[in-house]
Motif scaffolding. Structure first.
Motif, PDB file in Angstrom:
ATOM      1  N   GLN A 296       6.315  41.759  26.250  1.00 33.99           N
ATOM      2  CA  GLN A 296       5.462  42.705  27.438  1.00 33.99           C
ATOM      3  C   GLN A 296       4.414  43.089  26.542  1.00 33.99           C
ATOM      4  OE1 GLN A 296       6.793  42.948  30.362  1.00 33.99           O
ATOM      5  NE2 GLN A 296       5.033  43.800  30.623  1.00 33.99           N
ATOM      6  N   GLN A 297       4.237  43.521  25.317  1.00 30.53           N
ATOM      7  CA  GLN A 297       3.299  43.624  24.573  1.00 30.53           C
ATOM      8  C   GLN A 297       1.874  43.046  24.429  1.00 30.53           C
ATOM      9  OE1 GLN A 297       3.125  46.875  20.711  1.00 30.53           O
ATOM     10  NE2 GLN A 297       2.103  45.274  20.345  1.00 30.53           N
ATOM     11  N   VAL A 298       2.654  42.119  24.781  1.00 29.67           N
ATOM     12  CA  VAL A 298       1.493  40.502  24.821  1.00 29.67           C
ATOM     13  C   VAL A 298       0.905  40.808  25.798  1.00 29.67           C
ATOM     14  CG1 VAL A 298       1.193  38.704  24.477  1.00 29.67           C
ATOM     15  CG2 VAL A 298       2.922  40.226  23.016  1.00 29.67           C
ATOM     16  N   ALA A 299       1.559  41.195  27.004  1.00 25.45           N
ATOM     17  CA  ALA A 299       1.885  40.581  28.433  1.00 25.45           C
ATOM     18  C   ALA A 299       0.672  41.675  28.632  1.00 25.45           C
ATOM     19  CB  ALA A 299       2.886  40.583  29.005  1.00 25.45           C
ATOM     20  N   ASP A 300       0.810  42.940  28.312  1.00 23.65           N
ATOM     21  CA  ASP A 300      -0.159  43.778  28.869  1.00 23.65           C
ATOM     22  C   ASP A 300      -1.081  44.445  28.269  1.00 23.65           C
ATOM     23  OD1 ASP A 300       2.601  44.458  30.175  1.00 23.65           O
ATOM     24  OD2 ASP A 300       3.132  45.969  29.473  1.00 23.65           O
ATOM     25  N   THR A 301      -1.504  43.549  27.075  1.00 25.96           N
ATOM     26  CA  THR A 301      -3.007  43.484  26.151  1.00 25.96           C
ATOM     27  C   THR A 301      -3.806  42.849  26.867  1.00 25.96           C
ATOM     28  OG1 THR A 301      -1.698  43.676  23.997  1.00 25.96           O
ATOM     29  CG2 THR A 301      -4.055  43.000  23.900  1.00 25.96           C
ATOM     30  N   PHE A 302      -3.163  41.846  27.535  1.00 28.45           N
ATOM     31  CA  PHE A 302      -3.759  40.229  28.251  1.00 28.45           C
ATOM     32  C   PHE A 302      -4.011  41.161  29.599  1.00 28.45           C
ATOM     33  CE2 PHE A 302      -1.796  36.921  25.554  1.00 28.45           C
ATOM     34  CZ  PHE A 302      -3.417  36.505  24.641  1.00 28.45           C
ATOM     35  N   ARG A 303      -3.629  42.127  30.126  1.00 29.85           N
ATOM     36  CA  ARG A 303      -3.453  42.097  31.428  1.00 29.85           C
ATOM     37  C   ARG A 303      -4.655  43.118  31.487  1.00 29.85           C
ATOM     38  NH1 ARG A 303      -4.858  42.105  36.512  1.00 29.85           N
ATOM     39  NH2 ARG A 303      -3.915  43.217  38.159  1.00 29.85           N
ATOM     40  N   ALA A 304      -4.782  44.277  30.712  1.00 28.81           N
ATOM     41  CA  ALA A 304      -5.243  45.124  30.272  1.00 28.81           C
ATOM     42  C   ALA A 304      -6.761  44.679  30.050  1.00 28.81           C
ATOM     43  CB  ALA A 304      -5.126  45.869  29.654  1.00 28.81           C
ATOM     44  N   GLN A 305      -6.914  43.671  29.382  1.00 28.48           N
ATOM     45  CA  GLN A 305      -8.654  43.304  29.478  1.00 28.48           C
ATOM     46  C   GLN A 305      -8.371  42.186  30.163  1.00 28.48           C
ATOM     47  OE1 GLN A 305      -9.927  41.954  25.061  1.00 28.48           O
ATOM     48  NE2 GLN A 305      -8.449  43.819  24.718  1.00 28.48           N
ATOM     49  N   GLY A 306      -8.184  41.680  31.603  1.00 31.08           N
ATOM     50  CA  GLY A 306      -8.754  41.442  32.430  1.00 31.08           C
ATOM     51  C   GLY A 306      -8.329  38.973  32.299  1.00 31.08           C
ATOM     52  N   LEU A 307      -7.738  39.425  31.055  1.00 33.94           N
ATOM     53  CA  LEU A 307      -7.554  37.924  31.158  1.00 33.94           C
ATOM     54  C   LEU A 307      -6.470  37.250  31.720  1.00 33.94           C
ATOM     55  CD1 LEU A 307      -7.978  38.552  26.833  1.00 33.94           C
ATOM     56  CD2 LEU A 307     -10.023  37.733  28.474  1.00 33.94           C
ATOM     57  N   ARG A 310      -2.863  38.959  36.922  1.00 30.87           N
ATOM     58  CA  ARG A 310      -1.734  39.911  37.665  1.00 30.87           C
ATOM     59  C   ARG A 310      -0.634  40.096  36.874  1.00 30.87           C
ATOM     60  NH1 ARG A 310       1.564  35.903  41.371  1.00 30.87           N
ATOM     61  NH2 ARG A 310       3.617  34.927  39.282  1.00 30.87           N
ATOM     62  N   ASP A 311      -0.049  41.402  37.182  1.00 27.40           N
ATOM     63  CA  ASP A 311       1.236  42.048  35.643  1.00 27.40           C
ATOM     64  C   ASP A 311       1.794  40.667  35.709  1.00 27.40           C
ATOM     65  OD1 ASP A 311      -0.240  44.527  35.653  1.00 27.40           O
ATOM     66  OD2 ASP A 311       1.258  45.351  37.148  1.00 27.40           O
ATOM     67  N   VAL A 312       2.371  41.438  34.555  1.00 34.00           N
ATOM     68  CA  VAL A 312       3.607  40.088  33.717  1.00 34.00           C
ATOM     69  C   VAL A 312       4.983  40.583  33.918  1.00 34.00           C
ATOM     70  CG1 VAL A 312       4.494  39.096  32.221  1.00 34.00           C
ATOM     71  CG2 VAL A 312       1.942  38.091  33.493  1.00 34.00           C
ATOM     72  N   ASP A 313       6.515  40.589  34.481  1.00 32.32           N
ATOM     73  CA  ASP A 313       7.902  40.850  34.031  1.00 32.32           C
ATOM     74  C   ASP A 313       8.528  40.511  32.825  1.00 32.32           C
ATOM     75  OD1 ASP A 313       9.696  42.927  33.815  1.00 32.32           O
ATOM     76  OD2 ASP A 313      10.480  41.980  35.921  1.00 32.32           O
ATOM     77  N   VAL A 314       8.456  40.450  31.550  1.00 37.76           N
ATOM     78  CA  VAL A 314       9.147  39.409  30.893  1.00 37.76           C
ATOM     79  C   VAL A 314      10.878  39.530  30.695  1.00 37.76           C
ATOM     80  CG1 VAL A 314       9.443  38.692  28.206  1.00 37.76           C
ATOM     81  CG2 VAL A 314       6.880  39.459  29.164  1.00 37.76           C
ATOM     82  N   ALA A 315      10.952  40.769  31.451  1.00 39.54           N
ATOM     83  CA  ALA A 315      12.770  41.172  31.171  1.00 39.54           C
ATOM     84  C   ALA A 315      13.225  39.525  32.677  1.00 39.54           C
ATOM     85  CB  ALA A 315      13.192  42.487  31.096  1.00 39.54           C
ATOM     86  N   SER A 316      12.569  40.064  33.133  1.00 42.04           N
ATOM     87  CA  SER A 316      13.281  39.034  34.581  1.00 42.04           C
ATOM     88  C   SER A 316      12.911  37.530  34.642  1.00 42.04           C
ATOM     89  CB  SER A 316      11.769  38.923  35.950  1.00 42.04           C
ATOM     90  OG  SER A 316      10.971  38.661  36.162  1.00 42.04           O
TER      91      SER A 316
END
Length: 335
Positions: A296-307, A310-316
C-alpha cells in the motif's frame, strides 16, 4: 482454464475480452475430451517460475487432472500484467510496482502470495568513469528505466531521499534490452535495473552503484492471478502456490544446481546467474498485514507523485485460498 478454440469461437472470445475480463474459454482436446490449460507468465528475473518451467514440476502434478501448462515469457512486469488483464495468461510474477500500476489502470487481479526482495538485487547504476557519484547528481540527467517496474519505485524512493523527484531528472522509458543498449552507448547517464540484468552488466562492465535498497524499507515481489481465474480455479491456484513454496525451499539450499539450471534456461553465463542467486532468497509467503502495508505504501507513493491516476486499495485485491475461505466462513458461523 484456457484452451485453443475453433476460429469462430476464438474471435467471439476475443470480442468478449475487449469488453471485460472474460471467464476462461474451453475447447475440445484429444479424443473429444476437454483439456484445460494453465497459462503462466514469467520474466528472466522470475527465478522460481523459470525453475518450475525447467523441472516440469507443475506439468507432472497437473497432468492427472487433464491440465496442460503453457509458459509465456515477458520483458518486464508491466507487459506481463497487461497480458493477464487481457486474459492471455492466468497467473504470473512481478515486482511490487507493476501490480500497483495495473490496479490503477483497472486490472482485475488478485495477489496470491509474496516473495521477499533482497537489498542488492536492484540498483541505480552509472558507468564507473562517470562524473556521477550519488543520486543527487542525477538532477537534469537522463536515466533509463522500465516504466511501472520495481526499479521505477527504487528510483522514486532514492530521489525522494536525495530531496528530488522524477521531475528533476529526464526519465527515458525503455525495456531492459533497449535500456542496456542506451547505457552502453552513453545515450543515458544512468540506469535503474534489476537482476539478472543487473548481475549481467556488473559482470561484464565497470559500473558504479548510486543506490539500491540499503537504507530503504524493502518491497516484495508478488505472484498474481486474474480474479476470474482465481474464483473459478482456486484449487489449481492453491496447488501452484504450494508447488512454488516447495521449489523455493529447494532453491535456497541448492543454489549451485539452480545456477546451472537457470544458466541453460536463460542463456546467461553461470557466473552471472550465481551472482544473482547469491544475493537473493526464494519462497512464497502469505499476504500478511505487513506485506499489504508495504505494498500500500508503494501505491500511495506513486499516487502522491501523480504517477498513477487514482487511489489503489491493495487489501481489496488479496486472494483468499480455499482453506482461508473455509476458516473465514467457520469463524463467521460462530455465535
Amino acid at each position: 482454464m484456457r484452451q485453443a478454440t475453433p476460429p469462430l469461437r476464438t474471435r467471439l472470445a476475443r470480442t468478449a475480452l475487449a469488453l471485460a475480463v472474460a471467464t476462461v474459454p474451453l475447447s475440445a482436446g484429444a479424443a473429444g475430451q476437454q483439456e484445460d490449460t494453465l497459462s503462466i507468465g514469467y520474466q528472466k528475473g522470475s527465478g522460481l517460475l523459470t525453475v518450475l518451467k525447467a523441472q516440469k514440476t507443475l506439468e507432472k502434478r497437473l497432468a492427472p487432472e487433464g491440465i496442460t501448462v503453457r509458459w509465456h515469457e515477458f520483458a518486464a512486469g508491466p507487459q506481463l500484467l497487461e497480458a493477464l488483464n487481457a486474459g492471455s495468461i492466468d497467473v504470473g510474477q512481478t515486482g511490487a510496482p507493476p501490480a500497483v500500476f495495473a490496479q490503477a489502470a483497472g486490472a482485475d487481479l488478485v495477489y496470491v502470495g509474496a516473495e521477499p526482495n533482497a537489498e542488492e538485487t536492484e540498483a541505480v547504476i552509472t558507468p564507473a568513469d562517470s562524473d556521477l557519484h550519488d543520486v543527487a547528481a542525477l538532477k537534469g540527467r537522463k536515466v533509463a528505466l522500465q516504466k511501472g517496474s520495481s526499479a521505477h519505485y527504487l528510483l522514486v524512493k532514492t530521489l525522494e531521499r536525495a530531496g528530488l523527484s522524477l521531475s528533476d531528472i529526464q526519465p527515458v522509458w525503455l525495456p531492459p534490452a533497449d535500456a542496456r543498449a542506451a547505457f552502453a552507448t552513453g545515450s543515458v547517464d544512468a540506469w535503474a535495473i534489476w537482476d539478472p540484468y543487473l548481475a549481467a552488466i556488473e559482470s561484464q562492465d565497470d559500473v558504479r552503484r548510486l543506490a539500491d535498497y540499503h537504507g530503504l524499507e524493502p518491497t516484495n515481489s508478488f505472484y498474481e492471478a486474474s480474479r476470474p481465474f482465481a474464483e473459478q480455479h482456486p484449487q489449481t491456484l492453491a496447488l501452484l502456490r504450494d508447488t512454488v513454496a516447495e521449489t523455493g525451499a529447494w532453491a535456497n539450499t541448492h543454489k549451485s544446481d539452480m545456477a546451472q539450471l537457470l544458466s541453460g534456461q536463460l542463456g546467461l553465463p553461470e557466473a552471472v546467474v550465481s551472482r544473482w542467486l547469491e544475493r537473493n532468497h526464494y519462497g512464497i509467503s502469505p499476504m500478511s498485514d505487513d506485506v499489504v502495508r508495504r505494498q500500500q505504501q508503494v501505491a500511495d507513493t506513486f499516487r502522491a507523485q501523480g504517477l498513477i491516476p487514482r487511489d489503489v486499495d491493495v487489501a481489496s485485491a488479496v486472494w483468499q485460498a480455499p482453506e482461508q475461505q473455509t476458516s473465514t466462513a467457520a469463524s463467521a458461523a460462530q455465535p
